[in-house]
Design a protein around this motif. Structure first.
Motif, PDB file in Angstrom:
ATOM      1  N   THR A  79       2.495 -30.353  -2.092  1.00  0.00           N
ATOM      2  CA  THR A  79       2.680 -31.538  -1.264  1.00  0.00           C
ATOM      3  C   THR A  79       2.563 -31.127   0.204  1.00  0.00           C
ATOM      4  O   THR A  79       2.665 -29.933   0.531  1.00  0.00           O
ATOM      5  N   PRO A  80       2.369 -32.084   1.084  1.00  0.00           N
ATOM      6  CA  PRO A  80       2.297 -31.733   2.523  1.00  0.00           C
ATOM      7  C   PRO A  80       3.540 -31.006   3.017  1.00  0.00           C
ATOM      8  O   PRO A  80       3.459 -30.226   3.976  1.00  0.00           O
ATOM      9  N   GLU A  81       4.664 -31.232   2.367  1.00  0.00           N
ATOM     10  CA  GLU A  81       5.900 -30.550   2.761  1.00  0.00           C
ATOM     11  C   GLU A  81       5.865 -29.049   2.474  1.00  0.00           C
ATOM     12  O   GLU A  81       6.711 -28.298   2.956  1.00  0.00           O
ATOM     13  N   ASP A  82       4.893 -28.619   1.694  1.00  0.00           N
ATOM     14  CA  ASP A  82       4.740 -27.187   1.414  1.00  0.00           C
ATOM     15  C   ASP A  82       3.910 -26.483   2.484  1.00  0.00           C
ATOM     16  O   ASP A  82       3.767 -25.254   2.440  1.00  0.00           O
ATOM     17  N   THR A  83       3.381 -27.232   3.428  1.00  0.00           N
ATOM     18  CA  THR A  83       2.599 -26.644   4.497  1.00  0.00           C
ATOM     19  C   THR A  83       3.459 -25.697   5.325  1.00  0.00           C
ATOM     20  O   THR A  83       4.514 -26.089   5.838  1.00  0.00           O
ATOM     21  N   ALA A  84       3.025 -24.446   5.423  1.00  0.00           N
ATOM     22  CA  ALA A  84       3.803 -23.435   6.133  1.00  0.00           C
ATOM     23  C   ALA A  84       3.026 -22.126   6.137  1.00  0.00           C
ATOM     24  O   ALA A  84       2.042 -21.965   5.411  1.00  0.00           O
ATOM     25  N   ALA A  85       3.520 -21.195   6.947  1.00  0.00           N
ATOM     26  CA  ALA A  85       3.065 -19.812   6.837  1.00  0.00           C
ATOM     27  C   ALA A  85       3.952 -19.137   5.788  1.00  0.00           C
ATOM     28  O   ALA A  85       5.183 -19.239   5.866  1.00  0.00           O
ATOM     29  N   TYR A  86       3.350 -18.488   4.847  1.00  0.00           N
ATOM     30  CA  TYR A  86       4.079 -17.838   3.755  1.00  0.00           C
ATOM     31  C   TYR A  86       4.073 -16.326   3.978  1.00  0.00           C
ATOM     32  O   TYR A  86       3.021 -15.728   4.266  1.00  0.00           O
ATOM     33  N   SER A  93       0.848  -1.187   0.000  1.00  0.00           N
ATOM     34  CA  SER A  93       0.000   0.000   0.000  1.00  0.00           C
ATOM     35  C   SER A  93       0.882   1.234   0.000  1.00  0.00           C
ATOM     36  O   SER A  93       2.088   1.164   0.220  1.00  0.00           O
ATOM     37  N   GLY A  94       0.280   2.381  -0.231  1.00  0.00           N
ATOM     38  CA  GLY A  94       1.051   3.620  -0.204  1.00  0.00           C
ATOM     39  C   GLY A  94       1.305   4.144  -1.598  1.00  0.00           C
ATOM     40  O   GLY A  94       1.337   3.392  -2.565  1.00  0.00           O
ATOM     41  N   SER A  95       1.514   5.425  -1.686  1.00  0.00           N
ATOM     42  CA  SER A  95       1.769   6.060  -2.975  1.00  0.00           C
ATOM     43  C   SER A  95       3.206   6.578  -3.007  1.00  0.00           C
ATOM     44  O   SER A  95       3.871   6.659  -1.987  1.00  0.00           O
ATOM     45  N   SER A  96       3.630   6.899  -4.186  1.00  0.00           N
ATOM     46  CA  SER A  96       4.969   7.449  -4.411  1.00  0.00           C
ATOM     47  C   SER A  96       6.053   6.544  -3.835  1.00  0.00           C
ATOM     48  O   SER A  96       6.961   6.999  -3.119  1.00  0.00           O
ATOM     49  N   ILE A  97       5.942   5.254  -4.099  1.00  0.00           N
ATOM     50  CA  ILE A  97       6.945   4.311  -3.633  1.00  0.00           C
ATOM     51  C   ILE A  97       7.601   3.638  -4.833  1.00  0.00           C
ATOM     52  O   ILE A  97       6.994   3.510  -5.887  1.00  0.00           O
ATOM     53  N   SER A  98       8.828   3.222  -4.619  1.00  0.00           N
ATOM     54  CA  SER A  98       9.526   2.415  -5.611  1.00  0.00           C
ATOM     55  C   SER A  98       9.907   1.104  -4.946  1.00  0.00           C
ATOM     56  O   SER A  98      10.338   1.084  -3.791  1.00  0.00           O
ATOM     57  N   ILE A  99       9.737   0.021  -5.687  1.00  0.00           N
ATOM     58  CA  ILE A  99       9.991  -1.290  -5.118  1.00  0.00           C
ATOM     59  C   ILE A  99      11.126  -1.960  -5.876  1.00  0.00           C
ATOM     60  O   ILE A  99      11.095  -2.037  -7.105  1.00  0.00           O
ATOM     61  N   ASP A 100      12.092  -2.463  -5.121  1.00  0.00           N
ATOM     62  CA  ASP A 100      13.212  -3.189  -5.709  1.00  0.00           C
ATOM     63  C   ASP A 100      12.808  -4.660  -5.801  1.00  0.00           C
ATOM     64  O   ASP A 100      11.840  -4.994  -6.472  1.00  0.00           O
ATOM     65  N   PHE A 101      13.487  -5.543  -5.105  1.00  0.00           N
ATOM     66  CA  PHE A 101      13.125  -6.948  -5.169  1.00  0.00           C
ATOM     67  C   PHE A 101      11.889  -7.223  -4.323  1.00  0.00           C
ATOM     68  O   PHE A 101      11.573  -6.484  -3.396  1.00  0.00           O
ATOM     69  N   MET A 102      11.205  -8.298  -4.657  1.00  0.00           N
ATOM     70  CA  MET A 102      10.075  -8.792  -3.872  1.00  0.00           C
ATOM     71  C   MET A 102      10.305 -10.277  -3.676  1.00  0.00           C
ATOM     72  O   MET A 102      10.763 -10.972  -4.589  1.00  0.00           O
ATOM     73  N   ARG A 103       9.986 -10.779  -2.490  1.00  0.00           N
ATOM     74  CA  ARG A 103      10.310 -12.159  -2.139  1.00  0.00           C
ATOM     75  C   ARG A 103       9.161 -12.839  -1.417  1.00  0.00           C
ATOM     76  O   ARG A 103       8.346 -12.174  -0.779  1.00  0.00           O
ATOM     77  N   TRP A 104       9.153 -14.145  -1.522  1.00  0.00           N
ATOM     78  CA  TRP A 104       8.277 -14.976  -0.720  1.00  0.00           C
ATOM     79  C   TRP A 104       9.154 -15.888   0.142  1.00  0.00           C
ATOM     80  O   TRP A 104      10.066 -16.542  -0.355  1.00  0.00           O
ATOM     81  N   TYR A 105       8.838 -15.916   1.427  1.00  0.00           N
ATOM     82  CA  TYR A 105       9.465 -16.827   2.373  1.00  0.00           C
ATOM     83  C   TYR A 105       8.377 -17.748   2.920  1.00  0.00           C
ATOM     84  O   TYR A 105       7.190 -17.466   2.802  1.00  0.00           O
ATOM     85  N   ARG A 106       8.795 -18.810   3.560  1.00  0.00           N
ATOM     86  CA  ARG A 106       7.852 -19.652   4.278  1.00  0.00           C
ATOM     87  C   ARG A 106       8.507 -20.189   5.542  1.00  0.00           C
ATOM     88  O   ARG A 106       9.736 -20.317   5.620  1.00  0.00           O
ATOM     89  N   GLN A 107       7.663 -20.478   6.498  1.00  0.00           N
ATOM     90  CA  GLN A 107       8.141 -21.043   7.749  1.00  0.00           C
ATOM     91  C   GLN A 107       7.189 -22.134   8.200  1.00  0.00           C
ATOM     92  O   GLN A 107       6.026 -21.856   8.503  1.00  0.00           O
ATOM     93  N   ALA A 108       7.704 -23.346   8.208  1.00  0.00           N
ATOM     94  CA  ALA A 108       6.922 -24.488   8.664  1.00  0.00           C
ATOM     95  C   ALA A 108       7.073 -24.614  10.178  1.00  0.00           C
ATOM     96  O   ALA A 108       8.057 -24.148  10.753  1.00  0.00           O
ATOM     97  N   PRO A 109       6.122 -25.249  10.829  1.00  0.00           N
ATOM     98  CA  PRO A 109       6.208 -25.418  12.292  1.00  0.00           C
ATOM     99  C   PRO A 109       7.513 -26.079  12.697  1.00  0.00           C
ATOM    100  O   PRO A 109       7.893 -27.119  12.149  1.00  0.00           O
ATOM    101  N   GLY A 110       8.208 -25.460  13.644  1.00  0.00           N
ATOM    102  CA  GLY A 110       9.447 -26.026  14.152  1.00  0.00           C
ATOM    103  C   GLY A 110      10.648 -25.855  13.254  1.00  0.00           C
ATOM    104  O   GLY A 110      11.722 -26.390  13.541  1.00  0.00           O
ATOM    105  N   LYS A 111      10.473 -25.124  12.164  1.00  0.00           N
ATOM    106  CA  LYS A 111      11.585 -24.933  11.222  1.00  0.00           C
ATOM    107  C   LYS A 111      11.907 -23.455  11.063  1.00  0.00           C
ATOM    108  O   LYS A 111      11.100 -22.587  11.397  1.00  0.00           O
TER     109      LYS A 111
END
Length: 119
Positions: A85-92, A24-42
């Motif tokens: 797959t079940p291994e993809d289960t995580a918070a993204y 959100s927001g105006s007058s912004i410039s964005i460089d890289f964008m990424r997706w991370y994930r964190q599975a329980p206990g990892k």
């Protein structure tokens, strides 16, 4: 500026989901964008990133199954996830390096969106 991620949910193995993240927001410039994930206990891991020019990179575990893309006009990044797959289960989580007038380049994180893949 805020990053808002959404699109998670419950899906069966072999299914697909599409995550979205918008800055959100105006007058912004964005460089890289990424997706991370964190599975329980990892630890949190980088899943995919995309440069300002649109060049993607992927973790080996998701290559060929996930596709990252962005829409600069909408300040948004997407993650199309196929053959889950079940291994993809995580918070993204999304993050992005954003330039703000008066503040310079700053790393922002979105809230997590939960992906659960059932077997």
């Amino acid at each position: 500026v805020q990053l808002q991620a959404f699109g998670g949910g419950l899906v069966q193995a072999g299914g697909s989901l599409r995550l979205s993240c918008a800055a959100s927001g105006s007058s912004i410039s964005i460089d890289f964008m990424r997706w991370y994930r964190q599975a329980p206990g990892k630890e949190r891991e980088l899943v995919a990133d995309i440069s300002s020019g649109g060049s993607p990179n992927y973790a080996d575990s998701v290559k060929g199954r996930f596709t990252i893309s962005r829409d600069n006009a909408k300040n948004s990044v997407y993650l199309q996830m196929n053959s889950l797959t079940p291994e993809d289960t995580a918070a993204y989580y999304c993050n992005a390096r954003i330039y703000l007038i008066g503040r310079g380049w700053t790393l922002f994180w979105g809230q997590g969106t939960l992906v659960t893949v059932s077997s």
